[in-house]
Design a protein around this motif. Structure first.
Motif, PDB file in Angstrom:
ATOM      1  N   MET A   9      -4.895  -5.668  -6.847  1.00  0.00           N
ATOM      2  CA  MET A   9      -4.082  -5.705  -5.502  1.00  0.00           C
ATOM      3  C   MET A   9      -5.204  -6.434  -4.511  1.00  0.00           C
ATOM      4  SD  MET A   9      -3.170  -1.498  -4.754  1.00  0.00           S
ATOM      5  CE  MET A   9      -1.989  -2.224  -6.509  1.00  0.00           C
ATOM      6  N   MET A  44      -4.035  -7.027   0.642  1.00  0.00           N
ATOM      7  CA  MET A  44      -3.429  -6.978   1.016  1.00  0.00           C
ATOM      8  C   MET A  44      -3.819  -7.205   2.651  1.00  0.00           C
ATOM      9  SD  MET A  44      -2.387  -4.903   4.524  1.00  0.00           S
ATOM     10  CE  MET A  44      -2.970  -3.247   4.158  1.00  0.00           C
ATOM     11  N   ALA A  94       1.648  -8.669   1.234  1.00  0.00           N
ATOM     12  CA  ALA A  94       0.537  -8.395  -0.098  1.00  0.00           C
ATOM     13  C   ALA A  94       0.908  -8.769  -1.302  1.00  0.00           C
ATOM     14  CB  ALA A  94       0.640  -6.831  -0.131  1.00  0.00           C
ATOM     15  N   GLU A 125       4.872  -9.099  -4.907  1.00  0.00           N
ATOM     16  CA  GLU A 125       5.088  -9.705  -3.387  1.00  0.00           C
ATOM     17  C   GLU A 125       5.331  -9.277  -2.170  1.00  0.00           C
ATOM     18  OE1 GLU A 125       4.996 -14.021  -3.614  1.00  0.00           O
ATOM     19  OE2 GLU A 125       3.581 -14.196  -5.391  1.00  0.00           O
ATOM     20  N   PHE A 141       2.830  -3.816  -1.082  1.00  0.00           N
ATOM     21  CA  PHE A 141       2.158  -3.743   0.257  1.00  0.00           C
ATOM     22  C   PHE A 141       2.351  -1.979   0.017  1.00  0.00           C
ATOM     23  CE2 PHE A 141       3.271  -1.870   4.844  1.00  0.00           C
ATOM     24  CZ  PHE A 141       1.143  -1.868   5.379  1.00  0.00           C
ATOM     25  N   TRP A 168      -0.097  -1.189  -2.512  1.00  0.00           N
ATOM     26  CA  TRP A 168      -1.305  -1.104  -2.100  1.00  0.00           C
ATOM     27  C   TRP A 168      -1.592   0.530  -1.072  1.00  0.00           C
ATOM     28  CZ3 TRP A 168      -3.920  -0.542   1.986  1.00  0.00           C
ATOM     29  CH2 TRP A 168      -5.697  -0.868   2.227  1.00  0.00           C
TER      30      TRP A 168
END
Length: 226
Positions: free
Chosen positions: A127, A129, A135, A147, A152, A155
């Motif tokens: 992953m 960000m 992210a 996505e 995000f 992450w």
């Protein structure tokens, strides 16, 4: 996101107004951000074994250092093979944690008269960000891509869980939560003078440091200092 990605070429030189590429092209630029990758600590280069790519130590599949019996290298200090294709595992927190645990288990095996086992990395995905709700992640065995806000949040959660200690994890979650909902991230500046200060740029003539020494002028009536 407006990024222009160029593959198969490298940077030949960086100038104050442009970046020259190895294919002969150039990119006009005044601000250049260079990401050079991860390199090992200088301790690895001075430990004795010959360092490999990135200044890291090349290790066997069981994480031992060739020529140094009973010596293990893990994490960012080691080039850990990922298979028979000659590639090595990336410098990630999950690789460091898993290899550290595996090395400890191998040490216990040897102390009990057994043999060290080749390291098996459990890839949980990758992953990246770049900002708020921006992210991307590839998770699962079949690399399902996620996505936006979900990636995000994933992450943030993964990197918080990689921290050691409950106190660090809780503090990190609270700090990230505050930053997410508080959009006022203006820097706090404490002024020590009423005169506005400017940023010091090295290429500006006014920013060249000058040393001024205040010395009292000698006169006929001046007396030496005791």
């Amino acid at each position: 996101m407006g990024a222009d990605v160029r593959l198969g070429t490298g940077v030949a030189a960086v100038h104050s107004d442009r970046v020259e590429l190895t294919d002969g092209g150039a990119i006009p630029a005044r601000t250049v951000v260079w990401g050079g990758g991860e390199s090992a600590s200088a301790v690895a280069e001075n430990a004795g074994p010959s360092a490999g790519r990135g200044g890291r130590l090349d290790v066997r599949p069981d994480l031992t250092v060739p020529g140094y019996p009973g010596t293990y290298a893990v994490g960012d200090v080691a080039n850990i093979p990922s298979g028979d294709d000659g590639r090595t595992l990336p410098q990630l927190g999950s690789v460091a944690q898993q290899s550290g645990r595996w090395a400890a288990q191998n040490i216990v095996r040897e102390l009990r008269g057994g043999r060290a086992q080749p390291f098996v990395y459990k890839d949980k995905g990758i992953m990246a960000m770049i900002g708020r709700n921006a992210a991307v992640a590839e998770v699962g065995k079949h690399r399902h891509q996620v996505e936006g806000p979900l990636a995000f949040a994933a992450w943030l959660g993964v990197h918080a869980m990689l921290l050691s200690g409950v106190h660090s994890k809780v503090d990190t979650f609270l700090a990230w939560g505050w930053d997410y909902f508080d959009r006022d991230h203006a820097a706090t500046i404490e002024a020590t003078t009423a005169t506005p200060q400017r940023l010091a740029w090295a290429d500006h003539g006014a920013d060249v440091p000058h040393i001024v020494v205040d010395r009292p002028e000698a006169t006929s009536s001046s007396a030496p200092l005791a």
